[in-house]
Write a protein that holds these residues in place. Structure first.
Motif, PDB file in Angstrom:
ATOM      1  N   SER A  91      -1.271   0.676  19.049  1.00  9.88           N
ATOM      2  CA  SER A  91       0.083   0.809  18.922  1.00  9.88           C
ATOM      3  C   SER A  91       0.927   0.002  20.030  1.00  9.88           C
ATOM      4  CB  SER A  91       0.648   2.177  18.798  1.00  9.88           C
ATOM      5  OG  SER A  91       0.384   2.803  20.180  1.00  9.88           O
ATOM      6  N   SER A  96       2.890  -3.486  13.443  1.00 11.01           N
ATOM      7  CA  SER A  96       2.757  -2.502  12.269  1.00 11.01           C
ATOM      8  C   SER A  96       2.051  -3.427  11.016  1.00 11.01           C
ATOM      9  CB  SER A  96       3.787  -1.479  11.834  1.00 11.01           C
ATOM     10  OG  SER A  96       5.126  -2.504  11.701  1.00 11.01           O
ATOM     11  N   SER A  97       2.912  -4.588  11.068  1.00 10.26           N
ATOM     12  CA  SER A  97       2.723  -5.542   9.959  1.00 10.26           C
ATOM     13  C   SER A  97       1.549  -6.607  10.057  1.00 10.26           C
ATOM     14  CB  SER A  97       3.974  -6.435  10.033  1.00 10.26           C
ATOM     15  OG  SER A  97       4.132  -7.142  11.105  1.00 10.26           O
ATOM     16  N   PRO A 111      -3.604  -2.421  10.923  1.00 13.17           N
ATOM     17  CA  PRO A 111      -3.922  -1.781  12.066  1.00 13.17           C
ATOM     18  C   PRO A 111      -5.024  -0.567  11.755  1.00 13.17           C
ATOM     19  CG  PRO A 111      -1.549  -1.958  12.124  1.00 13.17           C
ATOM     20  CD  PRO A 111      -1.868  -2.353  10.953  1.00 13.17           C
ATOM     21  N   LYS A 112      -4.746   0.056  10.492  1.00 10.60           N
ATOM     22  CA  LYS A 112      -5.863   0.858  10.244  1.00 10.60           C
ATOM     23  C   LYS A 112      -7.281   0.342  10.245  1.00 10.60           C
ATOM     24  CE  LYS A 112      -2.773   3.866   7.240  1.00 10.60           C
ATOM     25  NZ  LYS A 112      -2.495   4.542   6.187  1.00 10.60           N
TER      26      LYS A 112
END
Length: 203
Positions: A91, A96-97, A111-112
């Motif tokens: 993080s 996040s993109s 990220p997952k």
């Protein structure tokens, strides 16, 4: 006549010596101008002490030291994640993109996917460590040459662990925007890895 020729010859020699000296000074000046900024920029990079330390760094001399330092530290956090599995570092380093341009089959995007890959691989190699062999910083990209080491202690694709060491290499290209990694391209030495894990025969 002979005296005139001697004087002319001496003048030519003197001019040649002066020109040679001028050329040497110019050459030395150019060398210092070309290389000093890169050395200065490299020296001003502040590394994060508790995260993987690049063995070698090449910094684009057109980058300000503050910009270059931010990119290097973000790369350290990213590879700190691969070195430890610490999810908090993702993080901190990745937007996040985030988009993986070389996404392996079966891995989620974003990220997952990074968390998925680290978690699954650490089931087989729980002591996985990531070493930054080379780090090249230019414009809005960082290219890294990496080595991964560990011990084959858990099952992988149904294969029984051998307890033997694992060692393979990888290349990453990270694209930065607003201080975080927004996309990457990566290539691992999967043949060597699969041979060490017993999935592919070494013969």
């Amino acid at each position: 006549m002979m005296g005139l020729q001697k004087r002319t010859f001496r003048s030519i020699v003197n001019i040649t010596i002066v020109l040679g000296a001028i050329i040497m000074v110019a050459a030395c000046t150019k060398t210092n101008t070309d290389y000093e900024p890169a050395k200065t920029a490299h020296a001003e990079i502040q590394l994060l002490k508790d995260l993987p330390q690049p063995k070698s760094m090449t910094i684009d001399s057109s980058l300000k030291s503050k910009e270059a330092t931010a990119m290097v530290q973000t790369a350290q956090r990213f590879y700190g994640f691969w070195n430890t599995g610490n999810e908090d570092l993702i993080s901190q380093a990745v937007a996040s993109s985030f988009f993986d341009n070389t996404l392996p089959k079966g891995r989620p995007q974003g990220p997952k996917g990074l968390l998925f890959a680290s978690s699954n691989f650490r089931k087989a190699v729980p002591d996985l460590q990531c070493t930054i062999e080379d780090l090249l910083v230019s414009a809005d990209k960082v290219t890294a040459r990496l080595s991964f080491t560990g011990t084959y202690k858990g099952k992988f694709m149904g294969k029984t662990p051998t307890g033997k060491p694992v060692h393979f290499f990888a290349i990453d290209i990270l694209h930065f925007s607003n201080g975080k990694i927004v996309e990457d391209w990566h290539l691992e030495d999967n043949l060597t890895l699969m041979q060490q894990l017993g999935v592919v025969s070494e013969n």
